[in-house]
Motif scaffolding. Sequence first.
Motif, PDB file in Angstrom:
ATOM      1  N   TYR A   1       6.340   8.477  51.008  1.00  0.00           N
ATOM      2  CA  TYR A   1       7.360   8.909  51.966  1.00  0.00           C
ATOM      3  C   TYR A   1       6.692   9.234  53.292  1.00  0.00           C
ATOM      4  CZ  TYR A   1       9.762   9.626  47.535  1.00  0.00           C
ATOM      5  OH  TYR A   1      10.286   9.444  46.282  1.00  0.00           O
ATOM      6  N   LYS A   2       7.372   8.860  54.358  1.00  0.00           N
ATOM      7  CA  LYS A   2       6.833   9.176  55.691  1.00  0.00           C
ATOM      8  C   LYS A   2       6.984  10.673  55.966  1.00  0.00           C
ATOM      9  CE  LYS A   2       9.186   6.144  58.277  1.00  0.00           C
ATOM     10  NZ  LYS A   2       9.571   5.355  59.467  1.00  0.00           N
ATOM     11  N   ASN A   3       5.942  11.276  56.536  1.00  0.00           N
ATOM     12  CA  ASN A   3       6.060  12.697  56.899  1.00  0.00           C
ATOM     13  C   ASN A   3       6.779  12.881  58.222  1.00  0.00           C
ATOM     14  OD1 ASN A   3       4.761  13.290  54.578  1.00  0.00           O
ATOM     15  ND2 ASN A   3       3.051  14.374  55.506  1.00  0.00           N
TER      16      ASN A   3
ATOM     17  N   MET B   1      -3.661   8.297  43.507  1.00  0.00           N
ATOM     18  CA  MET B   1      -3.253   9.208  42.430  1.00  0.00           C
ATOM     19  C   MET B   1      -3.437   8.626  41.031  1.00  0.00           C
ATOM     20  SD  MET B   1      -0.113  11.325  44.103  1.00  0.00           S
ATOM     21  CE  MET B   1      -0.554  12.797  43.191  1.00  0.00           C
TER      22      MET B   1
ATOM     23  N   TYR C   1       1.975  15.476  43.883  1.00  0.00           N
ATOM     24  CA  TYR C   1       1.937  14.846  45.199  1.00  0.00           C
ATOM     25  C   TYR C   1       0.617  15.131  45.909  1.00  0.00           C
ATOM     26  CZ  TYR C   1       2.558  19.210  47.821  1.00  0.00           C
ATOM     27  OH  TYR C   1       2.362  20.439  48.379  1.00  0.00           O
ATOM     28  N   ILE C   2       0.315  14.290  46.859  1.00  0.00           N
ATOM     29  CA  ILE C   2      -0.752  14.564  47.824  1.00  0.00           C
ATOM     30  C   ILE C   2      -0.247  14.107  49.197  1.00  0.00           C
ATOM     31  CG2 ILE C   2      -2.660  14.315  46.184  1.00  0.00           C
ATOM     32  CD1 ILE C   2      -3.290  11.599  47.493  1.00  0.00           C
ATOM     33  N   THR C   3      -0.915  14.515  50.225  1.00  0.00           N
ATOM     34  CA  THR C   3      -0.597  13.973  51.550  1.00  0.00           C
ATOM     35  C   THR C   3      -1.793  13.155  52.027  1.00  0.00           C
ATOM     36  OG1 THR C   3      -1.343  16.039  52.517  1.00  0.00           O
ATOM     37  CG2 THR C   3       1.009  15.770  52.287  1.00  0.00           C
ATOM     38  N   ILE C   4      -1.498  12.059  52.677  1.00  0.00           N
ATOM     39  CA  ILE C   4      -2.569  11.201  53.189  1.00  0.00           C
ATOM     40  C   ILE C   4      -2.307  10.910  54.666  1.00  0.00           C
ATOM     41  CG2 ILE C   4      -2.989  10.143  50.932  1.00  0.00           C
ATOM     42  CD1 ILE C   4      -1.599   7.620  51.942  1.00  0.00           C
ATOM     43  N   LYS C   5      -3.363  10.643  55.390  1.00  0.00           N
ATOM     44  CA  LYS C   5      -3.145  10.259  56.796  1.00  0.00           C
ATOM     45  C   LYS C   5      -4.228   9.304  57.285  1.00  0.00           C
ATOM     46  CE  LYS C   5      -5.281  14.352  58.903  1.00  0.00           C
ATOM     47  NZ  LYS C   5      -5.095  15.496  59.760  1.00  0.00           N
ATOM     48  N   ASP C   6      -3.863   8.474  58.238  1.00  0.00           N
ATOM     49  CA  ASP C   6      -4.778   7.522  58.891  1.00  0.00           C
ATOM     50  C   ASP C   6      -5.489   6.606  57.900  1.00  0.00           C
ATOM     51  OD1 ASP C   6      -4.106   8.945  61.171  1.00  0.00           O
ATOM     52  OD2 ASP C   6      -5.859  10.252  61.025  1.00  0.00           O
ATOM     53  N   MET C   7      -4.818   6.248  56.829  1.00  0.00           N
ATOM     54  CA  MET C   7      -5.456   5.430  55.792  1.00  0.00           C
ATOM     55  C   MET C   7      -4.565   4.225  55.495  1.00  0.00           C
ATOM     56  SD  MET C   7      -7.919   6.156  53.198  1.00  0.00           S
ATOM     57  CE  MET C   7      -8.379   5.347  51.688  1.00  0.00           C
TER      58      MET C   7
ATOM     59  N   TYR D   1      -8.883  10.773  47.110  1.00  0.00           N
ATOM     60  CA  TYR D   1      -8.392  10.020  48.275  1.00  0.00           C
ATOM     61  C   TYR D   1      -9.296  10.240  49.492  1.00  0.00           C
ATOM     62  CZ  TYR D   1      -6.084  10.898  52.758  1.00  0.00           C
ATOM     63  OH  TYR D   1      -5.833  11.051  54.088  1.00  0.00           O
TER      64      TYR D   1
ATOM     65  N   THR E   1       3.503  11.430  52.393  1.00  0.00           N
ATOM     66  CA  THR E   1       3.427  12.168  51.132  1.00  0.00           C
ATOM     67  C   THR E   1       3.520  11.148  50.008  1.00  0.00           C
ATOM     68  OG1 THR E   1       4.442  14.150  52.051  1.00  0.00           O
ATOM     69  CG2 THR E   1       4.606  13.866  49.667  1.00  0.00           C
TER      70      THR E   1
ATOM     71  N   MET F   1       3.999  10.642  46.080  1.00  0.00           N
ATOM     72  CA  MET F   1       4.529  11.353  44.916  1.00  0.00           C
ATOM     73  C   MET F   1       4.284  10.504  43.666  1.00  0.00           C
ATOM     74  SD  MET F   1       6.706  14.242  44.818  1.00  0.00           S
ATOM     75  CE  MET F   1       7.911  14.185  46.109  1.00  0.00           C
TER      76      MET F   1
ATOM     77  N   SER G   1      -6.608  14.422  42.916  1.00  0.00           N
ATOM     78  CA  SER G   1      -6.239  13.143  43.533  1.00  0.00           C
ATOM     79  C   SER G   1      -6.482  13.186  45.032  1.00  0.00           C
ATOM     80  CB  SER G   1      -4.767  12.813  43.279  1.00  0.00           C
ATOM     81  OG  SER G   1      -4.571  12.492  41.938  1.00  0.00           O
TER      82      SER G   1
ATOM     83  N   LEU H   1      -6.817  -0.047  48.886  1.00  0.00           N
ATOM     84  CA  LEU H   1      -6.031   1.057  48.345  1.00  0.00           C
ATOM     85  C   LEU H   1      -4.617   0.586  48.021  1.00  0.00           C
ATOM     86  CD1 LEU H   1      -6.538   4.123  47.878  1.00  0.00           C
ATOM     87  CD2 LEU H   1      -5.374   4.508  50.031  1.00  0.00           C
TER      88      LEU H   1
END
Lengths: 268, 101
Positions: free
Chosen positions: A219-221, A123, A246-252, B22, A231, A233, B18, A210
């Motif tokens: 934060y853990k989803n 972000m 906010y964005i959500t990220i996964k497997d990273m 990502y 998530t 923030m 963003s 990263l």
Amino acid sequence: MNRGALLFAFNSPKYNYYDMAVATAKRINHFLDIPVTLVTDSESLPVKQSYQFDNIVMAPADKSNKRDWGLWYNKGRYRAYQFSPYDETILLDTDYMVNSDKLLTTFDLPTDFCCHDTTSFIMHPDVSQEVLSVYSFKTLWATVVTFKKTQRAKQIFDSLEMIQNNFDHYASIHGFIAATFRNDYALTLATRIVNGHTTPIEDVIPWNLLHVGKNTSVYKNKDDEFNTEYTVMFDNWNRGKIRKEYITIKDMDFHVMNKENFMELIHE
Amino acid sequence: MDTTSLIAEAKARFNHNSAKAYLKDKYDSKFIVADQTGLWRANLETLNFLNASSDEWVILIDTFNNPVRVNRVELLEKLNGTYKTVMESWYKEWIELEKKR
């Protein structure tokens, strides 16, 4: 060839690095399927241990370093070569959140030593790359280092020791502040010394490290131990006001610079 | 507090740019393949070259700028597989992201 990961964890008055190491080790076992060796001291090692490391190496912590938030026992990383029982080792910071098997690729790189030279901040897309000083080099990052037991890798770690022991001298030459010892800076200089004052492209992990940086929280989803969805923030300051984004990220995989945030992630 | 409530309470806005950045960071790294002593990126340039050539063996510059002699078909198969897998996952996540607009 046996492979494994190595973590250093020396508890400071403010942070429990042993707890961080346990959480990270479990994730390493789960996602990378390799054993983990811990380097720690008797003050950090609890009497009752809930997790079985592959090996525990007891070594005294060098307690002579501090930074803005307090004491920081990060010295002695040069002992990684000596302490690793593996032919091929991933040396990780304990606050690195493993969420995938991506680090295994570093074993396949055609080199005996590699680390990151480029970072991204989640972000914060336009953050410039860190340099030792305005007239020195781009920083390499000691957060993730993969090495094999070779003469050259040993030389890099030997140089790391030399730089740690003479950090004021190198700070003076390269124009950075010596008050806080940084493994990143020492590693940058050590690899350059061993490589004829260059950084070979082969020694660089070919993707970005990263970071979760300032004004950013993760934060853990889901509340699973091996959750990989988060998530993120970010407090975006705009005209004197904070706007939450906010964005959500996964497997990273990501490196959490804010230790409180990392502790929240592993303890929730 | 679960993250959905957290987002609602903070009145947080989804940052599309963003999220896009990502995704690029995440999937860019997955195109990297170590094969036949070289390190390769499964990108269109390399795939097109391997496809266009008819020789069994070709010499290519890998991502470390080393010339490497490779079996063209073997490398093509590997890079093609990687490219398809990574792009499919990227696309899937991208579609999910677009729904959040």
